[in-house]
Design a protein around this motif. Sequence first.
Motif, PDB file in Angstrom:
ATOM      1  N   ALA A 137     -10.038  15.325  47.492  1.00 44.03           N
ATOM      2  CA  ALA A 137     -10.762  14.451  48.422  1.00 44.03           C
ATOM      3  C   ALA A 137     -12.228  14.864  48.388  1.00 44.03           C
ATOM      4  CB  ALA A 137     -10.185  14.576  49.832  1.00 44.03           C
ATOM      5  N   GLU A 219      -4.277  14.352  51.294  1.00 40.51           N
ATOM      6  CA  GLU A 219      -4.305  14.871  49.930  1.00 40.51           C
ATOM      7  C   GLU A 219      -2.881  15.255  49.545  1.00 40.51           C
ATOM      8  OE1 GLU A 219      -8.141  17.261  48.872  1.00 40.51           O
ATOM      9  OE2 GLU A 219      -7.572  17.826  50.921  1.00 40.51           O
ATOM     10  N   TYR A 247      -5.373  10.469  48.713  1.00 37.57           N
ATOM     11  CA  TYR A 247      -5.661  10.982  47.375  1.00 37.57           C
ATOM     12  C   TYR A 247      -4.403  11.657  46.829  1.00 37.57           C
ATOM     13  CZ  TYR A 247     -10.519  10.408  48.879  1.00 37.57           C
ATOM     14  OH  TYR A 247     -11.710   9.897  49.352  1.00 37.57           O
ATOM     15  N   ASP A 273      -6.367   6.553  46.098  1.00 38.98           N
ATOM     16  CA  ASP A 273      -6.828   6.994  44.783  1.00 38.98           C
ATOM     17  C   ASP A 273      -5.730   7.862  44.177  1.00 38.98           C
ATOM     18  OD1 ASP A 273      -9.132   5.770  45.555  1.00 38.98           O
ATOM     19  OD2 ASP A 273     -10.460   7.442  45.090  1.00 38.98           O
TER      20      ASP A 273
END
Length: 447
Positions: A137, A219, A247, A273
């Motif tokens: 991140a 994350e 992420y 992402d």
Amino acid sequence: MDSEKQYIALFKESQEVIQSHSAPVMNAVRDQAFRDFQAAGFPTKKVERYKYTDVAELMAPDYGLNLRRLHIPVDPYEAFRCDVPNLSTSLYFVVNDAFYEQEQPKGRLPEGVIVGSLKEEAKRNPRLVEKYYARIAKTGDDGITALNTMLAQDGLLVYVPKGVKVDRAIQVINILRSDVDLMVNRRVLIVVEEGAEVKLLFCDHAADDRNFLATQVIEAFVGANAALDLYCLEETHARNVRLSNVYIEQQRDSRVSHNVITLHNGITRNKTDLVMAGEGAECQLCGAVIADKQQHVDNNTLIVHQVPHCTSRETYKYVLDGQATGAFAGRVLVNPGAQQTDSQMTNQNLCATPEARMFTQPMLEIYADDVKCAHGSTVGQLNAAAMFYMQQRGISKEEAKILLQNAFINQVVDQIKLEPLRDRLHHLVERRFRGELSKCEGCKLCK
């Protein structure tokens, strides 16, 4: 930069308070996050990935923050009943942005598995958290991530050691609870080591009729031959603003399934992402959105195929009624050398009224020549022929509309691997279309 000024001033004035109620590992990256936020500020609509949501406008109101970590009176085990109960899960609570530790859940986890306060675990096991926290991140790449990193004081850590398979799903209820308008900054760190497996269900709820602003950064690190199923369900209310950045990093032969379901909200922006960093990795991203009135839901995804022989599947569906606004921007990036990539992206959208608006932008960016990639997007209205057919057979217009919408969105729900959740969501989706989810079922806090 007007919206940023209040947060810059807040951090300068409250830095010692923020740090004293957090952990050294989280504090170690706080100053850099602040510098990145000062330099970049909030992303504007001129930034490609934020073109459909005005973040600066959402951040402009003056929300309260619980920086001194004052106790908020709530006993979620007694007072709260989630809309997805009885799933035989290991149940945990996060109240605003702090892990609820007053009472430990009765379910037992396999040896070595950790589900607990990110702040406390970072104090007990700093090497573990330091190895992963704020690594993927990147605060220099996103203003919301920078703000969250600079203000977050606690959150959730889920750690599954090498080779451990957690058979029972872990359910985390995120409760927004306050007597005043409140901003919360929640942090989640998920580590699934080599050969491990875990299923996580996050349910977001608002227990009070206040204005809430929630930033969240997740994350997730998925090791070689590991598996992560991550389900995120939002059932809040019209006064809630949710900005969530997820992420995910995958290693060799790992498997990830990430599902985002928005049933009730105010303004929501989800960014995902995902980087496939090891050969043979597979991922599936799914999203289902039901919105009406003036609700706004923006999903933005990026899948990066860094290495060869990886597979990605992506399916997002929206049903928009009233004056709701939806946005989907999905990008698949195939890096040079990522040969034998197999990627498919689908975004299908249904606007049930002329006033509903949908913005869709599927993208493929390919720098390898031996790949199989496809993407498609549609925006349409209810099938007039199907509506007429059902009405001719005695089904009312309203009931026909519900049946068609239900069938459309359930094509995404059917892909959920967690069977009890899938069955429960079929029920919740139908109730949502019938307007029966005005508050969380059985929640004594909302009454």
